[in-house]
Design a protein around this motif. Structure first.
Motif, short mmCIF file in Angstrom:
data_model
loop_
_atom_site.label_atom_id
_atom_site.label_comp_id
_atom_site.label_asym_id
_atom_site.label_seq_id
_atom_site.Cartn_x
_atom_site.Cartn_y
_atom_site.Cartn_z
N ALA A 154 -9.72 -69.58 0.15
CA ALA A 154 -9.42 -70.77 0.95
C ALA A 154 -10.66 -71.21 1.72
O ALA A 154 -11.57 -70.41 1.98
N THR A 155 -10.68 -72.48 2.09
CA THR A 155 -11.75 -73.03 2.92
C THR A 155 -11.13 -73.63 4.18
O THR A 155 -9.99 -74.08 4.18
N PHE A 156 -11.91 -73.64 5.25
CA PHE A 156 -11.43 -74.05 6.56
C PHE A 156 -12.49 -74.97 7.18
O PHE A 156 -13.66 -74.61 7.24
N TYR A 157 -12.07 -76.16 7.63
CA TYR A 157 -12.99 -77.16 8.16
C TYR A 157 -12.58 -77.55 9.58
O TYR A 157 -11.40 -77.67 9.90
N ARG A 158 -13.59 -77.79 10.40
CA ARG A 158 -13.37 -78.29 11.76
C ARG A 158 -14.24 -79.51 11.98
O ARG A 158 -15.46 -79.44 11.85
N LEU A 159 -13.61 -80.63 12.31
CA LEU A 159 -14.31 -81.88 12.56
C LEU A 159 -14.12 -82.27 14.02
O LEU A 159 -12.98 -82.34 14.51
N ASN A 160 -15.21 -82.51 14.73
CA ASN A 160 -15.17 -82.98 16.11
C ASN A 160 -15.73 -84.37 16.19
O ASN A 160 -16.89 -84.61 15.82
N TYR A 161 -14.90 -85.30 16.66
CA TYR A 161 -15.31 -86.69 16.79
C TYR A 161 -15.85 -86.92 18.19
O TYR A 161 -15.20 -86.59 19.18
N THR A 162 -17.04 -87.48 18.28
CA THR A 162 -17.68 -87.66 19.57
C THR A 162 -17.32 -88.99 20.23
O THR A 162 -17.71 -89.24 21.37
N GLU A 163 -16.62 -89.85 19.52
CA GLU A 163 -16.17 -91.11 20.09
C GLU A 163 -14.92 -91.56 19.36
O GLU A 163 -14.47 -90.93 18.40
N ASN A 164 -14.32 -92.63 19.83
CA ASN A 164 -13.08 -93.12 19.25
C ASN A 164 -13.31 -93.58 17.81
O ASN A 164 -14.16 -94.42 17.55
N VAL A 165 -12.56 -92.99 16.86
CA VAL A 165 -12.73 -93.34 15.45
C VAL A 165 -11.35 -93.45 14.79
O VAL A 165 -10.37 -92.88 15.25
N ASN A 166 -11.32 -94.21 13.72
CA ASN A 166 -10.13 -94.28 12.87
C ASN A 166 -10.31 -93.19 11.81
O ASN A 166 -10.95 -93.41 10.78
N ALA A 167 -9.75 -92.01 12.05
CA ALA A 167 -10.04 -90.81 11.25
C ALA A 167 -9.38 -90.89 9.88
O ALA A 167 -8.18 -91.16 9.77
N LYS A 168 -10.17 -90.62 8.85
CA LYS A 168 -9.68 -90.58 7.48
C LYS A 168 -10.26 -89.35 6.77
O LYS A 168 -11.35 -88.91 7.10
N LEU A 169 -9.52 -88.85 5.81
CA LEU A 169 -9.98 -87.72 5.01
C LEU A 169 -9.84 -88.07 3.54
O LEU A 169 -8.74 -88.40 3.07
N ALA A 189 -8.40 -89.49 -10.04
CA ALA A 189 -7.44 -89.74 -8.98
C ALA A 189 -7.88 -89.14 -7.66
O ALA A 189 -8.73 -88.25 -7.59
N GLY A 190 -7.25 -89.64 -6.59
CA GLY A 190 -7.51 -89.09 -5.27
C GLY A 190 -6.68 -89.78 -4.22
O GLY A 190 -5.90 -90.70 -4.51
N MET A 191 -6.84 -89.33 -2.98
CA MET A 191 -6.10 -89.86 -1.85
C MET A 191 -7.02 -90.05 -0.65
O MET A 191 -8.00 -89.33 -0.48
N VAL A 192 -6.67 -91.02 0.19
CA VAL A 192 -7.26 -91.15 1.51
C VAL A 192 -6.17 -90.87 2.53
O VAL A 192 -5.17 -91.61 2.60
N LEU A 193 -6.32 -89.80 3.30
CA LEU A 193 -5.35 -89.45 4.33
C LEU A 193 -5.77 -90.12 5.63
O LEU A 193 -6.89 -89.92 6.12
N ASN A 194 -4.88 -90.93 6.19
CA ASN A 194 -5.18 -91.68 7.41
C ASN A 194 -4.51 -91.02 8.61
O ASN A 194 -3.28 -90.80 8.60
N PHE A 195 -5.29 -90.68 9.63
CA PHE A 195 -4.77 -90.00 10.82
C PHE A 195 -4.70 -90.90 12.04
O PHE A 195 -4.27 -90.45 13.11
N GLY A 196 -5.12 -92.14 11.91
CA GLY A 196 -5.11 -93.04 13.06
C GLY A 196 -6.29 -92.78 13.98
O GLY A 196 -7.25 -92.11 13.64
N GLN A 197 -6.22 -93.35 15.19
CA GLN A 197 -7.30 -93.26 16.15
C GLN A 197 -7.37 -91.89 16.80
O GLN A 197 -6.38 -91.38 17.32
N LEU A 198 -8.57 -91.28 16.75
CA LEU A 198 -8.84 -90.03 17.45
C LEU A 198 -10.04 -90.26 18.34
O LEU A 198 -11.09 -90.72 17.89
N ASN A 199 -9.90 -89.96 19.62
CA ASN A 199 -10.94 -90.22 20.60
C ASN A 199 -11.49 -88.90 21.12
O ASN A 199 -10.84 -88.22 21.92
N ALA A 200 -12.69 -88.54 20.64
CA ALA A 200 -13.33 -87.28 21.05
C ALA A 200 -12.36 -86.11 20.87
O ALA A 200 -12.22 -85.24 21.72
N GLU A 201 -11.68 -86.11 19.71
CA GLU A 201 -10.68 -85.09 19.42
C GLU A 201 -11.09 -84.28 18.19
O GLU A 201 -11.99 -84.67 17.44
#
Length: 266
Positions: A16-31, A109-121
Motif C-alpha cells: 500500500a501507499t500513503f499520501y499526505r497533502l497540505n494546502y497552504t491556501e484556499n484551494v478547490n481540492a481535486k485528486l 479511463a480515470g476519475m477526478v475526485l472533487n473534495f470542494g474548498q480546503l483552506n490550509a487543510e
C-alpha cells in the motif's frame, strides 16, 4: 508543488501507499485517478472504477507489457481511501469526459475526485493493490494500513529500510561515497517484488489460476542483469530473501514447465 501551493509527502507499506497533502491556501481540492496512462512500452486498458462510499473508490485495470513480449495482460486491482468525503466525481474514458458519475469503465479511463474548498487543510489518501482481486486489495489495506497515522507509517518504513541497508556497515571514504554506496544498495533491494497478498494468494505463472504460497512469492526477476553478481550478493547478505527467490523459481517451473532463464540479445 509550488504551482498548486501544496506540500506533498508519501510513504508506503509492502502492498500500500500513503499520501499526505497540505494546502497552504484556499484551494478547490481535486485528486486525479488515472489508470489509463503509462510510461514506456506498456498499455493500460479495460479499466473499471467505482465509488463504493463517500470516501472509498475501488477498481481494476489490465496492463500489457509490449517491449519484451510479455503476457497478454496482467490484472491489477486497487482500493483508494480518503480521509475527507468526496463531494463529486468526474470520469473519462476513450469516449470522452463524463461529468458527475459514480462509476466509469473502458480504455484510457480515470476519475477526478472533487473534495470542494480546503483552506490550509490536510488531505490524506491511501491505496492498496492486489494482483488477484479487489477483495484482496481491501484485505491488504486492512492488514497493513488500517489507520490514518502517516507519521507512524513513515517511521516504521524508515526502520525497515534502515535494517535492510544496515546489513552492510561502510567505514572510511567520504560522505558522498557512502551516499553512492547505500543508494546503489537501495536500488538493488527494490527488485524483485513480492507478488502475493496478505492471505498468500497470487496469480500462477502464465495462467489464470490463483494459487497460495506460505512464503514470499517474488516476481520481476531481471535475470540477464542479476545472475552475474546480484544473487551472489543476496546469498551473502540477505540469504533469507535469496532462498525465497530460489523457491519462487522452482514454483514457476512446477506451474509453467520451464525455469526462468536469462537471454543474451544482439
Amino acid at each position: 508543488m509550488d504551482r498548486y501551493k501544496t506540500w506533498v509527502e508519501y510513504t508506503a507499506t509492502e502492498r500500500a501507499t500513503f499520501y499526505r497533502l497540505n494546502y497552504t491556501e484556499n484551494v478547490n481540492a481535486k485528486l486525479l485517478v488515472d489508470v489509463g496512462s503509462v510510461l514506456g512500452n506498456c498499455s493500460m486498458d479495460k479499466a473499471t472504477l467505482l465509488r463504493v462510499s463517500n470516501t472509498r473508490v475501488v477498481g481494476e485495470f489490465f496492463t500489457t507489457e509490449r517491449f519484451w513480449g510479455g503476457p497478454d495482460s496482467i490484472k491489477i486491482s486497487f482500493v483508494l481511501d480518503c480521509n475527507r468525503p468526496i463531494k463529486s466525481i468526474d470520469g473519462w474514458n476513450e469516449k470522452g469526459v463524463l461529468p458527475d458519475v459514480e462509476a466509469i469503465a473502458g480504455n484510457a479511463a480515470g476519475m477526478v475526485l472533487n473534495f470542494g474548498q480546503l483552506n490550509a487543510e490536510e488531505l490524506l489518501f491511501k491505496m492498496a493493490f492486489s494482483y488477484t482481486s479487489v477483495d484482496n486489495a481491501i484485505a491488504n489495506m486492512d492488514a497493513e494500513l488500517n489507520h490514518w497515522d502517516f507519521d507512524k507509517v513513515c517511521k516504521e518504513t524508515r526502520s525497515v529500510w534502515n535494517e535492510a541497508l544496515g546489513r552492510i556497515a561502510v567505514e572510511g571514504g567520504t560522505d558522498a561515497q557512502k551516499t553512492v554506496f547505500y543508494t546503489a544498495l537501495y536500488h538493488l533491494l527494490i527488485h524483485p517484488n513480492i507478488l502475493q497478498d496478505v492471505n498468500g494468494e497470487y496469480p500462477a505463472m502464465e495462467s489464470d489460476k490463483i494459487l497460495t504460497t506460505k512464503g514470499e512469492r517474488y516476481t520481476v526477476f531481471s535475470l540477464w542483469d542479476t545472475y552475474r553478481n546480484v544473487h551472489q550478493l543476496l546469498t551473502l547478505v540477505y540469504p533469507e530473501r535469496q532462498m525465497e527467490m530460489v523457491r519462487t523459481m522452482l514454483d514457476m517451473y512446477r506451474e509453467h514447465g520451464w525455469l526462468p532463464k536469462w537471454e543474451l540479445y544482439g
